[in-house]
Every structure is written in structure tokens, then in C-alpha cells.
Design a protein around this motif. Structure first.
Motif, PDB file in Angstrom:
ATOM      1  N   ALA A  80      72.812  54.858 173.533  1.00  0.00           N
ATOM      2  CA  ALA A  80      72.353  53.827 174.468  1.00  0.00           C
ATOM      3  C   ALA A  80      70.893  53.458 174.207  1.00  0.00           C
ATOM      4  O   ALA A  80      70.502  52.287 174.310  1.00  0.00           O
ATOM      5  CB  ALA A  80      72.539  54.321 175.903  1.00  0.00           C
ATOM      6  N   ARG A  81      70.095  54.453 173.851  1.00  0.00           N
ATOM      7  CA  ARG A  81      68.665  54.220 173.607  1.00  0.00           C
ATOM      8  C   ARG A  81      68.443  53.420 172.328  1.00  0.00           C
ATOM      9  O   ARG A  81      67.580  52.526 172.285  1.00  0.00           O
ATOM     10  CB  ARG A  81      67.956  55.569 173.538  1.00  0.00           C
ATOM     11  CG  ARG A  81      66.470  55.516 173.221  1.00  0.00           C
ATOM     12  CD  ARG A  81      65.831  56.893 173.410  1.00  0.00           C
ATOM     13  NE  ARG A  81      66.526  57.914 172.653  1.00  0.00           N
ATOM     14  CZ  ARG A  81      66.280  58.202 171.377  1.00  0.00           C
ATOM     15  NH1 ARG A  81      65.367  57.499 170.705  1.00  0.00           N
ATOM     16  NH2 ARG A  81      66.937  59.168 170.759  1.00  0.00           N
ATOM     17  N   LEU A  82      69.250  53.713 171.291  1.00  0.00           N
ATOM     18  CA  LEU A  82      69.039  53.081 169.988  1.00  0.00           C
ATOM     19  C   LEU A  82      69.890  51.837 169.771  1.00  0.00           C
ATOM     20  O   LEU A  82      69.588  51.015 168.909  1.00  0.00           O
ATOM     21  CB  LEU A  82      69.327  54.102 168.881  1.00  0.00           C
ATOM     22  CG  LEU A  82      68.389  55.319 168.885  1.00  0.00           C
ATOM     23  CD1 LEU A  82      68.863  56.368 167.896  1.00  0.00           C
ATOM     24  CD2 LEU A  82      66.954  54.892 168.573  1.00  0.00           C
ATOM     25  N   GLY A  83      70.979  51.701 170.534  1.00  0.00           N
ATOM     26  CA  GLY A  83      71.744  50.461 170.514  1.00  0.00           C
ATOM     27  C   GLY A  83      72.889  50.373 169.537  1.00  0.00           C
ATOM     28  O   GLY A  83      73.675  49.426 169.595  1.00  0.00           O
ATOM     29  N   SER A  84      73.019  51.341 168.610  1.00  0.00           N
ATOM     30  CA  SER A  84      74.135  51.285 167.677  1.00  0.00           C
ATOM     31  C   SER A  84      74.379  52.650 167.038  1.00  0.00           C
ATOM     32  O   SER A  84      73.453  53.463 166.911  1.00  0.00           O
ATOM     33  CB  SER A  84      73.900  50.242 166.581  1.00  0.00           C
ATOM     34  OG  SER A  84      73.057  50.761 165.570  1.00  0.00           O
ATOM     35  N   GLU A  85      75.603  52.857 166.602  1.00  0.00           N
ATOM     36  CA  GLU A  85      75.939  54.099 165.906  1.00  0.00           C
ATOM     37  C   GLU A  85      75.228  54.161 164.562  1.00  0.00           C
ATOM     38  O   GLU A  85      74.805  55.238 164.111  1.00  0.00           O
ATOM     39  CB  GLU A  85      77.455  54.189 165.708  1.00  0.00           C
ATOM     40  CG  GLU A  85      77.900  55.479 165.043  1.00  0.00           C
ATOM     41  CD  GLU A  85      79.400  55.574 164.861  1.00  0.00           C
ATOM     42  OE1 GLU A  85      79.837  56.111 163.817  1.00  0.00           O
ATOM     43  OE2 GLU A  85      80.150  55.097 165.761  1.00  0.00           O
TER      44      GLU A  85
END
Length: 365
Positions: A330-335
Motif C-alpha cells: 500500500a505504501r509503495l503502490g505496486s508489487e
């Protein structure tokens, strides 16, 4: 893997109304005692905004929430342990659930009769708890009799088991719940588990309040909260009648209505979340194009347990679990960024799964 909470209480305290709202089922919630005879069972999705975040990223064909079951058990009355009302039948239903949701009436209304003629949460709780304890004493005495018969042969282990049952009977006879009993070792804990005592189950009290007291400030609700604090039990305040009405609305209408009342979540969401926590459960996620799936495990479960909960073949051919946390995602926005930052880890079968873990099970059968 099913986990369930049994909804109990005196007749006419709002159990079936609460169950109706929780499950959106249409069960009889008539204003007379014993309108519920056979327990109704409903599977309720656990509200989890993390699931929506993952679904919006992976765009799966299917989104599957984690589930908790609620069982609507008919009202108990004084003397239920001796067969009053439909007591013995209902007490056996309670024995089959993992935890107890004890609904207590905390509102006055001339339109809803009370089985004892007046509203008194302390008395009502004592009636239900006494019946559970009396049934437990009966269970322990039967087991104690069996142990005494077998102990005549001089077996020291059987003698120790009989002594333990005598200790349990004395504890219960002092009106103490089984879950407050101190056990000396794993052997005693196993004997206690095998008794399946009703008063050994974790408890959540639900204060069923009137529509003018949604935060549970009335004396009735305060009485329940004090008892829950003394017992180390959970407590939630709900207006079952209003929640039943809310359950009829669309998600957008429900959200708007709650915002008008200044509430962040419905009473039902609180019951579900607290019930989930009461059972010591955590959620992990499996993700992909086919489905994003929230899955349930007991706290302290391992990666191998997680694999088994997905499919027995995954556990049988387990190689490793590739894991990252939802919070990092959630913090970084992507896998992709999670992997770039080195936050995806390879874990073995003994890894203890944490709430919010996103897991890829690697296996070979």
C-alpha cells in the motif's frame, strides 16, 4: 477451515434480529420466546478494505473475502441445564461453536416483552452464565465418575486425571469460568480441552441498545461493560433493530446514513471484527489474475498451514512461500516496486504468518 460464533442470550433480547442483520437472512424474529428452535447458521464476509485495494491493482476475475460463521442459538432460560424451555438441546448447540456472542438487552420498550418481566443486564447475564456453569459441572462430574472407576486399578496417570477433574469441579462450583482455571502443564491443558466446557469458550458481550443510545451510554450498557471488564471479555454496542434496517440499504445508502450519525462503521462491522479477533484469527492474501482471495488462519500459524488452507497439494509439495506485507504494498503502490526494494522474502515452512501477509505458495507435486 470454518470458525463460528454462537449467538446466545435470554429469549427476546434481539439475537435473531442481530443474526438477520449480520447475514441478511430472513429468519423468524417474532416477539415471543423460543421462536428459534433449530440454530440458524450464516456465513458472513469480514469487511476488509485491504481486499479492495488489492483487487483494484490486480483486476482479478473473482474477489473472495474471508468468512466467519454466526450461529443463532435459541434463548436460554433459568433451569435450561435441567431441561427447562428447550435447554439441553440448545446447550448442546453451544458446545459446537468456537466462541460465544452473548446478546444482552439494554433498552426499555413496552412493545417487546422480557421473559423475566423487566430489563436487568446483570441478572440476565448471571442466568445464562449459571446455566452454562451448571452444564459444565454435570459434564465434569460424569468424567470424574469414569476416571474414578478406571483409577481403581492403581494407574497413577488415571489417578492424576481424576484429581484434575476434581479440581475443575471445585473451580466451577465456586462460579468461576473454566477459562480462568490455571493448569499446571500441557497434560492438564489437554484434559481441559477434551472436556469441551461451555464456560471455557471466549465471550463477547453485545449490548443491544435503543436507537437513542448508539454509543452505549445508558446505565444498562455500562453495567455490561463493567462485567465484561471484570471477566476480560470483549464488549460491543449495537442497536440490532437499526442494524436490521441498515442491512436493507445499498452500500452507498448505508455509508451515507452512518456518516449522518457520525459513525465510522456499523455496529455489525464491529461485531464481525471483534468476533474475528475473539477467535484469534488473522488474514493473509493470495493474489493473481484469476482471483484475489482473503484467507483465514489462527494466530501463530505457519507458512505450511497457510499452504494447507489453500489446497492440500500445496502443503504436500511445499517448497517455499514468497511473502510481502500489504502495508509495504500500500505504501509503495505496486508489487513491482515492492520487489525492487527487496521487500519480497522467501520463507520456509516454519515461517509464522502475519496478518496482512500477501503470499505466493511455491510447490511441486
Amino acid at each position: 477451515m470454518g470458525f463460528n460464533c454462537g449467538i446466545v442470550g435470554l429469549p427476546n433480547v434481539g439475537k435473531s434480529t442481530l443474526f438477520n442483520a449480520l447475514t441478511a437472512a430472513r429468519v423468524d424474529a417474532s416477539n415471543y420466546p423460543f421462536c428459534t428452535i433449530e440454530p440458524n447458521v450464516g456465513a458472513v464476509p469480514v469487511p476488509d478494505p485491504r481486499l479492495n485495494v488489492l483487487a483494484n491493482y490486480y483486476h482479478p476475475a473473482k474477489v473472495v473475502p474471508t468468512i466467519i460463521e454466526f450461529v443463532d442459538i435459541a434463548g436460554l432460560v433459568k433451569g435450561a441445564s435441567k431441561g427447562e424451555g428447550l435447554g439441553s438441546q440448545f446447550l448442546s448447540h453451544i458446545r459446537e461453536v468456537d466462541a460465544i456472542v452473548h446478546v444482552v438487552r439494554c433498552f426499555d420498550s413496552p412493545d417487546v416483552v422480557h421473559v423475566d418481566g423487566s430489563v436487568n443486564p446483570s441478572r440476565d447475564i448471571e442466568i445464562v452464565e449459571t446455566e452454562l456453569l451448571l452444564k459444565d459441572v454435570e459434564t465434569v462430574e460424569r468424567k470424574l465418575g469414569e476416571a474414578h472407576r478406571h483409577a481403581k486399578g492403581g494407574d497413577k496417570k488415571i489417578k492424576a486425571e481424576a484429581d484434575f477433574y476434581a479440581k475443575v469441579r471445585e473451580h466451577l462450583g465456586g462460579t468461576h469460568h473454566a477459562h480462568s482455571l490455571t493448569t499446571a502443564n500441557e497434560e492438564e491443558r489437554a484434559w481441559l480441552r477434551d472436556l469441551h466446557l461451555l464456560s471455557d469458550k471466549p465471550v463477547m458481550y453485545v449490548c443491544n441498545v435503543g436507537e437513542n443510545d448508539l454509543t452505549g451510554e445508558c446505565d444498562y450498557a455500562q453495567m455490561v461493560k463493567k462485567i465484561a471488564q471484570q471477566e476480560g471479555a470483549k464488549v460491543v454496542t449495537v442497536c440490532a433493530a437499526m442494524e436490521a434496517e441498515l442491512a436493507e440499504l445499498s452500500a452507498e445508502e448505508r455509508k451515507a446514513f452512518l456518516e449522518e450519525l457520525g459513525l465510522r462503521e456499523s455496529g455489525l462491522d464491529k461485531v464481525v471484527h471483534e468476533g474475528y479477533d475473539l477467535l484469534h484469527l488473522i488474514t493473509f492474501f493470495t493474489v493473481g489474475a484469476k482471483e484475489v482471495h482473503a484467507r483465514t488462519l489462527k494466530r501463530s500459524a505457519t507458512a505450511l498451514d497457510a499452504a494447507a488452507s489453500v489446497h492440500t497439494d500445496f502443503a504436500r509439495g511445499f517448497i517455499r512461500a514468497d511473502v510481502f506485507s500489504f502495508d509495504d504494498f500500500a505504501r509503495l503502490g505496486s508489487e513491482h516496486v515492492v520487489k525492487e526494494k527487496g521487500l519480497l522474502r522467501s520463507e520456509g515452512r516454519d515461517y509464522v504468518v502475519k496478518d496482512g501477509d500477501v503470499i505466493y505458495i511455491r510447490f511441486n507435486v
